[in-house]
Write a protein that holds these residues in place. Structure first.
Motif, PDB file in Angstrom:
ATOM      1  N   VAL A  44      -0.459   6.597   2.641  1.00 54.54           N
ATOM      2  CA  VAL A  44       0.069   7.864   2.160  1.00 54.54           C
ATOM      3  C   VAL A  44       1.346   8.233   2.902  1.00 54.54           C
ATOM      4  CG1 VAL A  44      -0.389  10.361   2.043  1.00 54.54           C
ATOM      5  CG2 VAL A  44      -2.148   8.728   1.344  1.00 54.54           C
ATOM      6  N   LYS A  67      -5.955   8.079   9.198  1.00 53.59           N
ATOM      7  CA  LYS A  67      -6.387   7.852   7.814  1.00 53.59           C
ATOM      8  C   LYS A  67      -5.193   7.890   6.852  1.00 53.59           C
ATOM      9  CE  LYS A  67      -9.557   9.553   4.298  1.00 53.59           C
ATOM     10  NZ  LYS A  67     -10.534  10.594   3.926  1.00 53.59           N
ATOM     11  N   LEU A  68      -4.276   8.835   7.066  1.00 52.05           N
ATOM     12  CA  LEU A  68      -3.098   8.954   6.207  1.00 52.05           C
ATOM     13  C   LEU A  68      -2.190   7.730   6.331  1.00 52.05           C
ATOM     14  CD1 LEU A  68      -2.302  12.729   6.781  1.00 52.05           C
ATOM     15  CD2 LEU A  68      -2.985  11.696   4.597  1.00 52.05           C
ATOM     16  N   ARG A 124       0.822  -1.212   0.000  1.00 51.21           N
ATOM     17  CA  ARG A 124       0.000   0.000   0.000  1.00 51.21           C
ATOM     18  C   ARG A 124       0.850   1.254   0.000  1.00 51.21           C
ATOM     19  NH1 ARG A 124      -4.157  -0.864   4.720  1.00 51.21           N
ATOM     20  NH2 ARG A 124      -2.374   0.114   5.656  1.00 51.21           N
ATOM     21  N   SER A 125       2.034   1.209   0.596  1.00 51.90           N
ATOM     22  CA  SER A 125       2.876   2.395   0.674  1.00 51.90           C
ATOM     23  C   SER A 125       3.457   2.788  -0.680  1.00 51.90           C
ATOM     24  CB  SER A 125       4.002   2.193   1.680  1.00 51.90           C
ATOM     25  OG  SER A 125       4.845   1.153   1.244  1.00 51.90           O
ATOM     26  N   ALA A 130       1.526   2.773  -3.642  1.00 55.75           N
ATOM     27  CA  ALA A 130       0.318   2.711  -4.447  1.00 55.75           C
ATOM     28  C   ALA A 130       0.548   3.379  -5.791  1.00 55.75           C
ATOM     29  CB  ALA A 130      -0.836   3.393  -3.714  1.00 55.75           C
ATOM     30  N   GLU A 132      -3.140   4.606   7.528  1.00 60.85           N
ATOM     31  CA  GLU A 132      -3.852   3.396   7.093  1.00 60.85           C
ATOM     32  C   GLU A 132      -3.961   3.306   5.575  1.00 60.85           C
ATOM     33  OE1 GLU A 132      -7.594   3.407   9.162  1.00 60.85           O
ATOM     34  OE2 GLU A 132      -6.701   2.630  11.005  1.00 60.85           O
ATOM     35  N   SER A 133      -4.044   4.444   4.902  1.00 61.38           N
ATOM     36  CA  SER A 133      -4.149   4.436   3.442  1.00 61.38           C
ATOM     37  C   SER A 133      -2.791   4.270   2.764  1.00 61.38           C
ATOM     38  CB  SER A 133      -4.810   5.732   2.950  1.00 61.38           C
ATOM     39  OG  SER A 133      -3.963   6.841   3.201  1.00 61.38           O
ATOM     40  N   GLN A 141      -2.768   9.776  -3.995  1.00 58.88           N
ATOM     41  CA  GLN A 141      -3.905  10.155  -3.166  1.00 58.88           C
ATOM     42  C   GLN A 141      -3.977  11.680  -3.141  1.00 58.88           C
ATOM     43  OE1 GLN A 141      -5.963   7.936  -1.582  1.00 58.88           O
ATOM     44  NE2 GLN A 141      -4.855   6.338  -2.641  1.00 58.88           N
TER      45      GLN A 141
END
Length: 160
Positions: free
Chosen positions: A60, A54-55, A6-7, A9, A57-58, A13
């Motif tokens: 970002v 949120k940052l 995920r890091s 992506a 977990e996503s 974003q």
């Protein structure tokens, strides 16, 4: 083959100005409290906590401690350019599993993959090259760039 972490992506974003400001605050001091950050960006402590969560977990951003390898006894750092045959993503995945490798990039140009390694000694670097990296199937050749001195290392590019 595994999917991308995920890091890393493939789609950026979109970040609003408040999220960028929070990131800048954490880049200046990763231990800064949510209350302090809130005062600086005009949000409550709870709102900052929620945005940071949120940052992270996503994927970002990550909040990590950055160490100086020399201070911890890792006296040899190097960048290694690797030429490979076949699917370079498979080779990159195998390189990423090596403990001494901390950075793996698929590239275009003279090298197919570039890795950064952190070792305790030149002997460890030689062993890593011969017993681990060059032993990976489809690694054709390597070229090692030994670090003499780290002149600059910054992590504040995230919100430019």
């Amino acid at each position: 083959m595994s999917s991308l972490p995920r890091s890393i992506a493939p789609r950026p974003q979109p970040l609003d100005e408040v999220s960028k400001a929070i990131i800048e605050q954490l880049q200046a001091d990763g231990r800064r409290s949510y209350a302090e950050i809130g005062k600086a960006v005009g949000l409550s402590e709870a709102a900052v906590r929620q945005r940071v969560q949120k940052l992270t977990e996503s994927g970002v951003m990550q909040i990590v401690a950055v160490t100086d390898p020399l201070q911890l006894g890792f006296n040899r750092q190097a960048m290694i350019g690797i030429r490979a045959s076949g699917d370079t993503r498979v080779v990159a995945e195998q390189l990423a599993r090596l403990e001494s490798v901390d950075y793996v990039v698929l590239t275009a140009g003279d090298f197919d993959i570039i890795v950064e390694v952190v070792c305790e000694s030149d002997d460890e670097l030689i062993s890593l090259l011969n017993s681990e990296i060059r032993a990976i199937e489809n690694v054709v050749s390597t070229e090692t760039f030994v670090y003499l001195r780290l002149q600059k290392q910054h992590y504040n590019w995230g919100t430019r």
